[in-house]
Design a protein around this motif. Structure first.
Motif, PDB file in Angstrom:
ATOM      1  N   ILE A 113     -57.988 -41.016 -90.698  1.00 32.07           N
ATOM      2  CA  ILE A 113     -58.551 -40.821 -89.358  1.00 32.07           C
ATOM      3  C   ILE A 113     -58.287 -39.394 -88.906  1.00 32.07           C
ATOM      4  O   ILE A 113     -57.143 -38.951 -88.828  1.00 32.07           O
ATOM      5  N   LYS A 114     -59.334 -38.665 -88.614  1.00 31.10           N
ATOM      6  CA  LYS A 114     -59.241 -37.270 -88.186  1.00 31.10           C
ATOM      7  C   LYS A 114     -59.627 -37.169 -86.706  1.00 31.10           C
ATOM      8  O   LYS A 114     -60.637 -37.734 -86.281  1.00 31.10           O
ATOM      9  N   TYR A 115     -58.828 -36.452 -85.946  1.00 33.84           N
ATOM     10  CA  TYR A 115     -59.112 -36.242 -84.524  1.00 33.84           C
ATOM     11  C   TYR A 115     -59.911 -34.954 -84.359  1.00 33.84           C
ATOM     12  O   TYR A 115     -59.552 -33.909 -84.911  1.00 33.84           O
ATOM     13  N   LEU A 116     -60.993 -35.030 -83.591  1.00 33.92           N
ATOM     14  CA  LEU A 116     -61.830 -33.870 -83.309  1.00 33.92           C
ATOM     15  C   LEU A 116     -61.528 -33.380 -81.902  1.00 33.92           C
ATOM     16  O   LEU A 116     -61.649 -34.138 -80.928  1.00 33.92           O
ATOM     17  N   VAL A 117     -61.144 -32.120 -81.789  1.00 32.02           N
ATOM     18  CA  VAL A 117     -60.696 -31.566 -80.513  1.00 32.02           C
ATOM     19  C   VAL A 117     -61.871 -31.300 -79.597  1.00 32.02           C
ATOM     20  O   VAL A 117     -62.836 -30.624 -79.971  1.00 32.02           O
ATOM     21  N   GLY A 118     -61.788 -31.853 -78.395  1.00 33.53           N
ATOM     22  CA  GLY A 118     -62.719 -31.533 -77.319  1.00 33.53           C
ATOM     23  C   GLY A 118     -61.940 -30.791 -76.256  1.00 33.53           C
ATOM     24  O   GLY A 118     -61.696 -29.602 -76.354  1.00 33.53           O
ATOM     25  N   ASN A 119     -61.502 -31.537 -75.234  1.00 30.96           N
ATOM     26  CA  ASN A 119     -60.651 -30.928 -74.214  1.00 30.96           C
ATOM     27  C   ASN A 119     -59.160 -31.028 -74.552  1.00 30.96           C
ATOM     28  O   ASN A 119     -58.321 -30.452 -73.866  1.00 30.96           O
ATOM     29  N   GLY A 120     -58.821 -31.789 -75.620  1.00 28.09           N
ATOM     30  CA  GLY A 120     -57.434 -31.863 -76.074  1.00 28.09           C
ATOM     31  C   GLY A 120     -56.515 -32.719 -75.242  1.00 28.09           C
ATOM     32  O   GLY A 120     -55.293 -32.698 -75.442  1.00 28.09           O
ATOM     33  N   GLU A 121     -57.069 -33.538 -74.348  1.00 20.08           N
ATOM     34  CA  GLU A 121     -56.218 -34.264 -73.406  1.00 20.08           C
ATOM     35  C   GLU A 121     -55.588 -35.527 -73.981  1.00 20.08           C
ATOM     36  O   GLU A 121     -54.576 -36.004 -73.460  1.00 20.08           O
ATOM     37  N   ILE A 122     -56.142 -36.104 -75.040  1.00 17.67           N
ATOM     38  CA  ILE A 122     -55.578 -37.342 -75.576  1.00 17.67           C
ATOM     39  C   ILE A 122     -54.946 -37.150 -76.958  1.00 17.67           C
ATOM     40  O   ILE A 122     -54.267 -38.042 -77.462  1.00 17.67           O
ATOM     41  N   ILE A 123     -55.140 -35.985 -77.586  1.00 18.21           N
ATOM     42  CA  ILE A 123     -54.620 -35.753 -78.935  1.00 18.21           C
ATOM     43  C   ILE A 123     -53.205 -35.195 -78.845  1.00 18.21           C
ATOM     44  O   ILE A 123     -52.955 -34.208 -78.142  1.00 18.21           O
ATOM     45  N   PHE A 124     -52.283 -35.808 -79.591  1.00 20.43           N
ATOM     46  CA  PHE A 124     -50.913 -35.311 -79.641  1.00 20.43           C
ATOM     47  C   PHE A 124     -50.866 -34.045 -80.499  1.00 20.43           C
ATOM     48  O   PHE A 124     -51.295 -34.050 -81.658  1.00 20.43           O
ATOM     49  N   LEU A 125     -50.311 -32.989 -79.925  1.00 17.72           N
ATOM     50  CA  LEU A 125     -50.286 -31.685 -80.574  1.00 17.72           C
ATOM     51  C   LEU A 125     -49.586 -31.719 -81.923  1.00 17.72           C
ATOM     52  O   LEU A 125     -50.075 -31.142 -82.903  1.00 17.72           O
ATOM     53  N   TRP A 126     -48.437 -32.391 -82.003  1.00 15.08           N
ATOM     54  CA  TRP A 126     -47.621 -32.360 -83.213  1.00 15.08           C
ATOM     55  C   TRP A 126     -47.796 -33.581 -84.111  1.00 15.08           C
ATOM     56  O   TRP A 126     -47.515 -33.504 -85.306  1.00 15.08           O
ATOM     57  N   LEU A 127     -48.246 -34.681 -83.549  1.00  9.22           N
ATOM     58  CA  LEU A 127     -48.163 -35.957 -84.257  1.00  9.22           C
ATOM     59  C   LEU A 127     -49.486 -36.459 -84.818  1.00  9.22           C
ATOM     60  O   LEU A 127     -49.502 -37.205 -85.793  1.00  9.22           O
ATOM     61  N   ASP A 128     -50.605 -36.084 -84.203  1.00  7.98           N
ATOM     62  CA  ASP A 128     -51.908 -36.579 -84.653  1.00  7.98           C
ATOM     63  C   ASP A 128     -52.495 -35.679 -85.736  1.00  7.98           C
ATOM     64  O   ASP A 128     -52.160 -34.491 -85.851  1.00  7.98           O
ATOM     65  N   ASN A 129     -53.414 -36.236 -86.504  1.00  3.59           N
ATOM     66  CA  ASN A 129     -54.060 -35.511 -87.605  1.00  3.59           C
ATOM     67  C   ASN A 129     -55.320 -34.812 -87.082  1.00  3.59           C
ATOM     68  O   ASN A 129     -56.436 -35.280 -87.282  1.00  3.59           O
ATOM     69  N   TRP A 130     -55.135 -33.667 -86.433  1.00  2.22           N
ATOM     70  CA  TRP A 130     -56.271 -32.923 -85.876  1.00  2.22           C
ATOM     71  C   TRP A 130     -56.399 -31.528 -86.481  1.00  2.22           C
ATOM     72  O   TRP A 130     -57.484 -30.966 -86.536  1.00  2.22           O
ATOM     73  N   HIS A 131     -55.292 -30.969 -86.941  1.00  7.39           N
ATOM     74  CA  HIS A 131     -55.254 -29.594 -87.441  1.00  7.39           C
ATOM     75  C   HIS A 131     -55.627 -29.579 -88.936  1.00  7.39           C
ATOM     76  O   HIS A 131     -55.352 -30.540 -89.649  1.00  7.39           O
ATOM     77  N   PRO A 132     -56.251 -28.507 -89.420  1.00  2.00           N
ATOM     78  CA  PRO A 132     -56.568 -28.420 -90.857  1.00  2.00           C
ATOM     79  C   PRO A 132     -55.354 -28.568 -91.763  1.00  2.00           C
ATOM     80  O   PRO A 132     -55.501 -28.953 -92.931  1.00  2.00           O
ATOM     81  N   LEU A 133     -54.166 -28.276 -91.259  1.00  2.00           N
ATOM     82  CA  LEU A 133     -52.945 -28.414 -92.051  1.00  2.00           C
ATOM     83  C   LEU A 133     -52.367 -29.818 -91.976  1.00  2.00           C
ATOM     84  O   LEU A 133     -51.328 -30.084 -92.583  1.00  2.00           O
ATOM     85  N   GLY A 134     -53.039 -30.717 -91.270  1.00  3.45           N
ATOM     86  CA  GLY A 134     -52.536 -32.082 -91.135  1.00  3.45           C
ATOM     87  C   GLY A 134     -51.629 -32.220 -89.926  1.00  3.45           C
ATOM     88  O   GLY A 134     -51.508 -31.286 -89.116  1.00  3.45           O
ATOM     89  N   PRO A 135     -50.969 -33.370 -89.761  1.00  2.44           N
ATOM     90  CA  PRO A 135     -50.019 -33.534 -88.651  1.00  2.44           C
ATOM     91  C   PRO A 135     -48.936 -32.455 -88.726  1.00  2.44           C
ATOM     92  O   PRO A 135     -48.197 -32.368 -89.717  1.00  2.44           O
ATOM     93  N   LEU A 136     -48.834 -31.632 -87.709  1.00  2.00           N
ATOM     94  CA  LEU A 136     -47.959 -30.456 -87.771  1.00  2.00           C
ATOM     95  C   LEU A 136     -46.488 -30.825 -87.833  1.00  2.00           C
ATOM     96  O   LEU A 136     -45.697 -30.123 -88.469  1.00  2.00           O
ATOM     97  N   TYR A 137     -46.116 -31.912 -87.196  1.00  2.00           N
ATOM     98  CA  TYR A 137     -44.712 -32.322 -87.231  1.00  2.00           C
ATOM     99  C   TYR A 137     -44.321 -32.758 -88.645  1.00  2.00           C
ATOM    100  O   TYR A 137     -43.221 -32.469 -89.118  1.00  2.00           O
ATOM    101  N   VAL A 138     -45.240 -33.435 -89.330  1.00  2.00           N
ATOM    102  CA  VAL A 138     -44.976 -33.863 -90.707  1.00  2.00           C
ATOM    103  C   VAL A 138     -44.891 -32.643 -91.618  1.00  2.00           C
ATOM    104  O   VAL A 138     -44.053 -32.585 -92.532  1.00  2.00           O
ATOM    105  N   ARG A 139     -45.721 -31.650 -91.359  1.00  2.00           N
ATOM    106  CA  ARG A 139     -45.794 -30.464 -92.226  1.00  2.00           C
ATOM    107  C   ARG A 139     -44.610 -29.522 -92.021  1.00  2.00           C
ATOM    108  O   ARG A 139     -44.063 -28.981 -92.997  1.00  2.00           O
ATOM    109  N   PHE A 140     -44.194 -29.318 -90.744  1.00  2.00           N
ATOM    110  CA  PHE A 140     -43.215 -28.268 -90.470  1.00  2.00           C
ATOM    111  C   PHE A 140     -41.889 -28.770 -89.890  1.00  2.00           C
ATOM    112  O   PHE A 140     -40.907 -28.037 -89.921  1.00  2.00           O
ATOM    113  N   GLY A 141     -41.877 -29.963 -89.337  1.00  2.00           N
ATOM    114  CA  GLY A 141     -40.620 -30.502 -88.852  1.00  2.00           C
ATOM    115  C   GLY A 141     -40.268 -30.135 -87.416  1.00  2.00           C
ATOM    116  O   GLY A 141     -41.026 -29.464 -86.707  1.00  2.00           O
TER     117      GLY A 141
END
Length: 305
Positions: free
Chosen positions: A169-197
């Motif tokens: 499941i990929k999140y597509l950014v619109g206004n960014g109000e419901i997508i978790f910055l670090w936890l959801d899979n929206w960035h090309p690098l994947g969930p940022l918290y999983v990738r970088f800690g």
């Protein structure tokens, strides 16, 4: 969840008894037919429910679904389980991979259950989904929230499938109000918290529950300019995604070209796969029909009399 799995077990056995006594075209032709018959009747109970195990050391319902057609394949109506010559996993793959085109009930059930995770993410407009968001998920991230202690068996099992659903499941950014910055899979690098800690979260100065909207100002990205290779990598990939304050966030189901969830695409993704077999076209050769053979024998006997 099934309230009385034992009663369902007896009903399944009744289905099998009727199906196996139906006149089939030879065993090899019968298997896909039997499989379709099972999936058109038995999963009426389970199409949108999890298969519950049968208690008191009995066979789980999922194994019961699969053991009977397996025994039928190798021993016919005797239904002996000791004659199997090929693993059920291999038989339950597509024909081009050397199988019979059957589907494992356990895998098919998990694929159906992923529909609910998709509905959670999409916030489908149903009473149950609204209830789940209000009393179970609340304002937490679906993918990282702890399972509530008072959660039902069904909810615990659904949340136990998150490791299968999140990469799909990929999140597509619109206004960014419901997508978790670090936890959801929206960035090309994947969930940022999983990738970088954790350290990236603390360095950028946003909480773990921050939304993507927290780094968007007037429709543009506003990442903190820190001289750190990991943060620079995040920033370098981000401009490819242009936020739009006038559009709501949305989600995409990656396994299907349309971006919408389908059970078939989920099953194709989570099911065990084997290499394409060069001899798979041989399966198109018709198997001699037992019914036709018996009819011919009966006709010849009748003509002689």
């Amino acid at each position: 969840m099934i309230d009385d799995p034992k009663a369902v077990k007896q009903e399944i056995l009744g289905y099998y008894d009727g199906l196996l006594r139906t006149a089939f075209d030879g065993k090899m032709n019968a298997m896909p037919t039997l499989n379709l018959a099972i999936q058109s009747k038995v999963p009426v109970h389970f199409r949108d429910q999890l298969i519950a195990p049968v208690t008191e050391h009995e066979i789980p319902l999922s194994k019961l679904f699969e053991s009977t057609p397996l025994a039928f394949l190798w021993s016919g109506f005797e239904l002996k389980h000791s004659k199997a010559k090929v693993k059920w996993d291999q038989l339950c793959c597509p024909k081009e991979e050397g199988g019979l085109g059957c589907k494992r009930i356990t895998e098919w059930n998990m694929a159906v259950m992923l529909r609910h995770l998709w509905a959670f993410c999409k916030k489908a407009d149903t009473l149950w989904i609204k209830w789940v968001h209000s009393f179970i998920i609340k304002e937490q991230c679906l993918w990282t929230m702890e399972v509530p202690r008072d959660a039902s068996w069904t909810m615990r099992k659904l949340l136990g499938l998150r490791h299968l659903g999140q990469p799909l499941i990929k999140y597509l950014v619109g206004n960014g109000e419901i997508i978790f910055l670090w936890l959801d899979n929206w960035h090309p690098l994947g969930p940022l918290y999983v990738r970088f800690g954790e350290w990236v979260v603390s360095n950028i100065g946003r909480s773990l529950k921050a939304r993507v909207a927290s780094i968007i100002t007037h429709g543009d990205w506003r990442w903190p300019r820190l001289q750190n290779p990991a943060i620079q990598a995040i920033i370098a990939e981000t401009p490819n995604l242009q936020p739009n304050s006038d559009v709501e966030d949305s989600i995409l189901w990656l396994p299907h070209p349309s971006g919408s969830f389908t059970v078939k695409s989920a099953w194709n993704t989570i099911g065990k796969r084997y290499p394409i077999q060069p001899w798979c076209s041989l399966q198109a050769t018709p198997v001699p029909s037992l019914i036709n053979m018996f009819q011919q024998i009966a006709a010849s006997i009748e003509s002689k009399n």
